[in-house]
Design a protein around this motif. Structure first.
Motif, PDB file in Angstrom:
ATOM      1  N   PHE A  92      -4.752  -3.864   1.768  1.00  0.00           N
ATOM      2  CA  PHE A  92      -4.561  -3.294   0.509  1.00  0.00           C
ATOM      3  C   PHE A  92      -5.484  -3.525  -0.935  1.00  0.00           C
ATOM      4  O   PHE A  92      -5.508  -2.743  -1.586  1.00  0.00           O
ATOM      5  CB  PHE A  92      -3.254  -4.102   0.044  1.00  0.00           C
ATOM      6  CG  PHE A  92      -1.624  -3.432   0.430  1.00  0.00           C
ATOM      7  CD1 PHE A  92      -0.951  -2.926  -0.656  1.00  0.00           C
ATOM      8  CD2 PHE A  92      -1.406  -3.001   1.785  1.00  0.00           C
ATOM      9  CE1 PHE A  92       0.305  -2.306  -0.182  1.00  0.00           C
ATOM     10  CE2 PHE A  92      -0.298  -2.402   1.882  1.00  0.00           C
ATOM     11  CZ  PHE A  92       0.773  -2.007   0.946  1.00  0.00           C
ATOM     12  N   GLY A  93      -6.219  -4.723  -0.542  1.00  0.00           N
ATOM     13  CA  GLY A  93      -7.097  -5.004  -1.493  1.00  0.00           C
ATOM     14  C   GLY A  93      -8.334  -3.971  -1.531  1.00  0.00           C
ATOM     15  O   GLY A  93      -9.065  -3.573  -2.287  1.00  0.00           O
ATOM     16  N   ARG A  94      -8.453  -3.197  -0.216  1.00  0.00           N
ATOM     17  CA  ARG A  94      -9.500  -2.365  -0.324  1.00  0.00           C
ATOM     18  C   ARG A  94      -8.959  -1.073  -0.801  1.00  0.00           C
ATOM     19  O   ARG A  94      -9.925  -0.115  -0.866  1.00  0.00           O
ATOM     20  CB  ARG A  94     -10.107  -2.438   1.276  1.00  0.00           C
ATOM     21  CG  ARG A  94     -10.929  -3.573   1.827  1.00  0.00           C
ATOM     22  CD  ARG A  94     -11.488  -3.177   2.934  1.00  0.00           C
ATOM     23  NE  ARG A  94     -10.722  -2.902   3.928  1.00  0.00           N
ATOM     24  CZ  ARG A  94      -9.986  -3.688   5.111  1.00  0.00           C
ATOM     25  NH1 ARG A  94     -10.378  -5.278   4.671  1.00  0.00           N
ATOM     26  NH2 ARG A  94      -9.252  -3.097   6.071  1.00  0.00           N
ATOM     27  N   ARG A  95      -7.751  -0.860  -0.960  1.00  0.00           N
ATOM     28  CA  ARG A  95      -7.279   0.559  -1.229  1.00  0.00           C
ATOM     29  C   ARG A  95      -6.869   0.522  -2.707  1.00  0.00           C
ATOM     30  O   ARG A  95      -6.781   1.551  -3.379  1.00  0.00           O
ATOM     31  CB  ARG A  95      -5.908   0.705  -0.483  1.00  0.00           C
ATOM     32  CG  ARG A  95      -6.315   0.992   1.138  1.00  0.00           C
ATOM     33  CD  ARG A  95      -6.959   2.122   1.310  1.00  0.00           C
ATOM     34  NE  ARG A  95      -7.087   2.507   2.723  1.00  0.00           N
ATOM     35  CZ  ARG A  95      -8.110   2.009   3.705  1.00  0.00           C
ATOM     36  NH1 ARG A  95      -9.087   1.603   2.955  1.00  0.00           N
ATOM     37  NH2 ARG A  95      -7.989   2.555   4.935  1.00  0.00           N
ATOM     38  N   PHE A  96      -6.430  -0.737  -3.271  1.00  0.00           N
ATOM     39  CA  PHE A  96      -5.805  -0.720  -4.499  1.00  0.00           C
ATOM     40  C   PHE A  96      -6.851  -1.906  -5.385  1.00  0.00           C
ATOM     41  O   PHE A  96      -7.179  -2.782  -4.872  1.00  0.00           O
ATOM     42  CB  PHE A  96      -4.391  -1.185  -4.709  1.00  0.00           C
ATOM     43  CG  PHE A  96      -3.538   0.019  -3.884  1.00  0.00           C
ATOM     44  CD1 PHE A  96      -3.253   0.911  -4.439  1.00  0.00           C
ATOM     45  CD2 PHE A  96      -3.168  -0.459  -2.552  1.00  0.00           C
ATOM     46  CE1 PHE A  96      -2.426   2.046  -3.977  1.00  0.00           C
ATOM     47  CE2 PHE A  96      -2.456   0.694  -1.881  1.00  0.00           C
ATOM     48  CZ  PHE A  96      -1.826   1.737  -2.636  1.00  0.00           C
ATOM     49  N   GLY A  97      -6.731  -1.421  -6.776  1.00  0.00           N
ATOM     50  CA  GLY A  97      -7.408  -2.423  -7.763  1.00  0.00           C
ATOM     51  C   GLY A  97      -6.507  -3.644  -7.911  1.00  0.00           C
ATOM     52  O   GLY A  97      -6.997  -4.634  -8.256  1.00  0.00           O
ATOM     53  N   GLN A  98      -5.414  -3.622  -7.884  1.00  0.00           N
ATOM     54  CA  GLN A  98      -4.387  -4.580  -8.205  1.00  0.00           C
ATOM     55  C   GLN A  98      -3.374  -4.946  -6.882  1.00  0.00           C
ATOM     56  O   GLN A  98      -2.799  -3.764  -6.450  1.00  0.00           O
ATOM     57  CB  GLN A  98      -3.730  -4.332  -9.445  1.00  0.00           C
ATOM     58  CG  GLN A  98      -2.604  -5.656  -9.734  1.00  0.00           C
ATOM     59  CD  GLN A  98      -2.016  -5.386 -10.930  1.00  0.00           C
ATOM     60  OE1 GLN A  98      -1.820  -4.332 -11.455  1.00  0.00           O
ATOM     61  NE2 GLN A  98      -1.824  -6.498 -11.883  1.00  0.00           N
ATOM     62  N   VAL A  99      -3.305  -5.744  -6.265  1.00  0.00           N
ATOM     63  CA  VAL A  99      -2.420  -6.147  -5.323  1.00  0.00           C
ATOM     64  C   VAL A  99      -1.298  -7.372  -5.676  1.00  0.00           C
ATOM     65  O   VAL A  99      -1.788  -8.330  -6.111  1.00  0.00           O
ATOM     66  CB  VAL A  99      -3.249  -6.425  -4.093  1.00  0.00           C
ATOM     67  CG1 VAL A  99      -1.971  -6.832  -2.885  1.00  0.00           C
ATOM     68  CG2 VAL A  99      -3.967  -5.293  -3.596  1.00  0.00           C
ATOM     69  N   LEU A 100       0.001  -7.291  -5.801  1.00  0.00           N
ATOM     70  CA  LEU A 100       1.042  -8.215  -6.099  1.00  0.00           C
ATOM     71  C   LEU A 100       1.941  -8.393  -4.923  1.00  0.00           C
ATOM     72  O   LEU A 100       2.126  -7.590  -4.106  1.00  0.00           O
ATOM     73  CB  LEU A 100       1.841  -7.928  -7.295  1.00  0.00           C
ATOM     74  CG  LEU A 100       0.688  -7.396  -8.616  1.00  0.00           C
ATOM     75  CD1 LEU A 100       1.720  -6.553  -9.377  1.00  0.00           C
ATOM     76  CD2 LEU A 100       0.193  -8.459  -9.097  1.00  0.00           C
ATOM     77  N   VAL A 101       2.122  -9.527  -4.869  1.00  0.00           N
ATOM     78  CA  VAL A 101       3.323  -9.997  -3.622  1.00  0.00           C
ATOM     79  C   VAL A 101       4.643 -10.359  -4.578  1.00  0.00           C
ATOM     80  O   VAL A 101       4.568 -11.264  -5.600  1.00  0.00           O
ATOM     81  CB  VAL A 101       2.837 -11.132  -2.859  1.00  0.00           C
ATOM     82  CG1 VAL A 101       3.858 -11.697  -1.881  1.00  0.00           C
ATOM     83  CG2 VAL A 101       1.430 -10.798  -2.240  1.00  0.00           C
ATOM     84  N   ARG A 102       5.532 -10.172  -4.161  1.00  0.00           N
ATOM     85  CA  ARG A 102       7.092 -10.297  -4.602  1.00  0.00           C
ATOM     86  C   ARG A 102       7.761 -10.629  -3.750  1.00  0.00           C
ATOM     87  O   ARG A 102       7.904 -10.318  -2.702  1.00  0.00           O
ATOM     88  CB  ARG A 102       7.370  -8.923  -5.424  1.00  0.00           C
ATOM     89  CG  ARG A 102       6.413  -8.475  -6.636  1.00  0.00           C
ATOM     90  CD  ARG A 102       6.514  -9.548  -7.893  1.00  0.00           C
ATOM     91  NE  ARG A 102       5.753  -9.297  -8.881  1.00  0.00           N
ATOM     92  CZ  ARG A 102       4.872  -9.867  -9.260  1.00  0.00           C
ATOM     93  NH1 ARG A 102       4.167 -10.778  -8.640  1.00  0.00           N
ATOM     94  NH2 ARG A 102       3.859  -9.297 -10.401  1.00  0.00           N
ATOM     95  N   LYS A 103       8.507 -11.702  -4.007  1.00  0.00           N
ATOM     96  CA  LYS A 103       9.987 -12.234  -3.100  1.00  0.00           C
ATOM     97  C   LYS A 103      11.221 -12.082  -4.257  1.00  0.00           C
ATOM     98  O   LYS A 103      11.472 -13.325  -4.887  1.00  0.00           O
ATOM     99  CB  LYS A 103       9.671 -13.542  -2.514  1.00  0.00           C
ATOM    100  CG  LYS A 103      10.761 -14.096  -1.867  1.00  0.00           C
ATOM    101  CD  LYS A 103      10.796 -13.511  -0.457  1.00  0.00           C
ATOM    102  CE  LYS A 103      12.014 -14.418   0.284  1.00  0.00           C
ATOM    103  NZ  LYS A 103      12.223 -13.977   1.675  1.00  0.00           N
ATOM    104  N   PRO A 104      11.851 -10.917  -4.128  1.00  0.00           N
ATOM    105  CA  PRO A 104      12.950 -11.064  -5.194  1.00  0.00           C
ATOM    106  C   PRO A 104      14.061 -11.872  -5.001  1.00  0.00           C
ATOM    107  O   PRO A 104      14.079 -12.424  -3.750  1.00  0.00           O
ATOM    108  CB  PRO A 104      13.383  -9.782  -5.273  1.00  0.00           C
ATOM    109  CG  PRO A 104      12.887  -9.140  -3.867  1.00  0.00           C
ATOM    110  CD  PRO A 104      11.810  -9.877  -3.572  1.00  0.00           C
ATOM    111  N   ASP A 105      14.829 -12.463  -5.533  1.00  0.00           N
ATOM    112  CA  ASP A 105      16.022 -13.434  -5.541  1.00  0.00           C
ATOM    113  C   ASP A 105      17.081 -12.720  -4.538  1.00  0.00           C
ATOM    114  O   ASP A 105      17.728 -13.417  -3.616  1.00  0.00           O
ATOM    115  CB  ASP A 105      16.656 -13.760  -6.585  1.00  0.00           C
ATOM    116  CG  ASP A 105      15.989 -14.432  -7.837  1.00  0.00           C
ATOM    117  OD1 ASP A 105      14.956 -15.130  -7.298  1.00  0.00           O
ATOM    118  OD2 ASP A 105      16.175 -14.678  -8.915  1.00  0.00           O
ATOM    119  N   ALA A 106      17.183 -11.300  -4.626  1.00  0.00           N
ATOM    120  CA  ALA A 106      18.050 -10.845  -3.537  1.00  0.00           C
ATOM    121  C   ALA A 106      17.749 -10.766  -2.130  1.00  0.00           C
ATOM    122  O   ALA A 106      18.496 -10.316  -1.248  1.00  0.00           O
ATOM    123  CB  ALA A 106      18.372  -9.436  -4.057  1.00  0.00           C
TER     124      ALA A 106
END
Length: 218
Positions: free
Chosen positions: A174-188
């Motif tokens: 993902f880091g090679r494909r996108f300028g910003q990579v975020l990880v999310r773990k929603p409460d649901a």
């Protein structure tokens, strides 16, 4: 424990799940709607007038949220192997988007590309991690390949992943494909679940080295 016992325990957890009850009360098709609602609250992925693609959309919880958030000037293109009941503002294609005929039908609906590709897809889990994890990674890679093809330069990709073997390599990809990579773990997301979500934003130009990466990955 027997399969019947496992099924009984799952049903008990399901009917007592506050997100299941909340989805029923608010008219959402699945508890997964609240995962997308929470992610969008923090990351503003669903903007008015956007074009959104929902991969593995059935039963429609994410498409439902997307259509509400983007409004009548936007459009949602949804695809799944399973049938999905109609939703206002959602164009649905039944089939496997990795097959050329289905892909062509989707691309015909996206002449101007997409602003968001999202995938809550998961494989049919066997409970054997060495089997389930590669299957889950494969679905993410399919979503990534599709996103690279259709996303507008400022578009975003949102995908479900499972922590395990290959997770770090996937984030590096993902880091090679996108300028910003975020990880999310929603409460649901259930506490016991290994699931989390990756967001890729600001797609990078595909350089010759990236093209080599794709050849190696395939």
């Amino acid at each position: 424990m027997s399969r019947r016992g496992n099924t009984r325990r799952w049903l008990q957890r399901h009917v007592s799940d506050p997100y299941v009850r909340q989805a029923q009360a608010q008219g959402y098709r699945s508890r997964a709607s609240f995962k997308l609602l929470e992610i969008d609250q923090s990351d503003r992925l669903l903007t008015p007038g956007a074009t959104v693609v929902d991969l593995g959309a059935a039963p429609g919880g994410w498409s439902q949220v997307a259509a509400e958030r983007i409004g009548p000037r936007g459009r949602v293109v949804a695809v799944d192997l399973l049938d999905m009941g109609p939703l206002p503002g959602v164009e649905f294609i039944q089939g496997d988007f990795s097959e050329q005929a289905v892909l062509d039908a989707m691309l015909a609906l996206l002449p101007d590309g997409a602003d968001l590709v999202m995938s809550d897809m998961a494989p049919n889990l066997t409970g054997v991690r060495d089997v389930d994890q590669p299957a889950a990674l494969y679905l993410v890679e399919l979503a990534l390949d599709f996103a690279v093809r259709v996303l507008n330069p400022r578009g975003a990709l949102l995908v479900k992943c499972f922590e395990g073997a290959g997770s770090q390599e996937l984030r590096a990809l993902f880091g090679r494909r996108f300028g910003q990579v975020l990880v999310r773990k929603p409460d649901a997301s259930r506490d016991r679940s290994r699931e989390h979500y990756l967001i890729g934003r600001a797609m990078l130009p595909i350089t010759p080295s990236h093209s080599a990466d794709r050849s190696e990955e395939s």
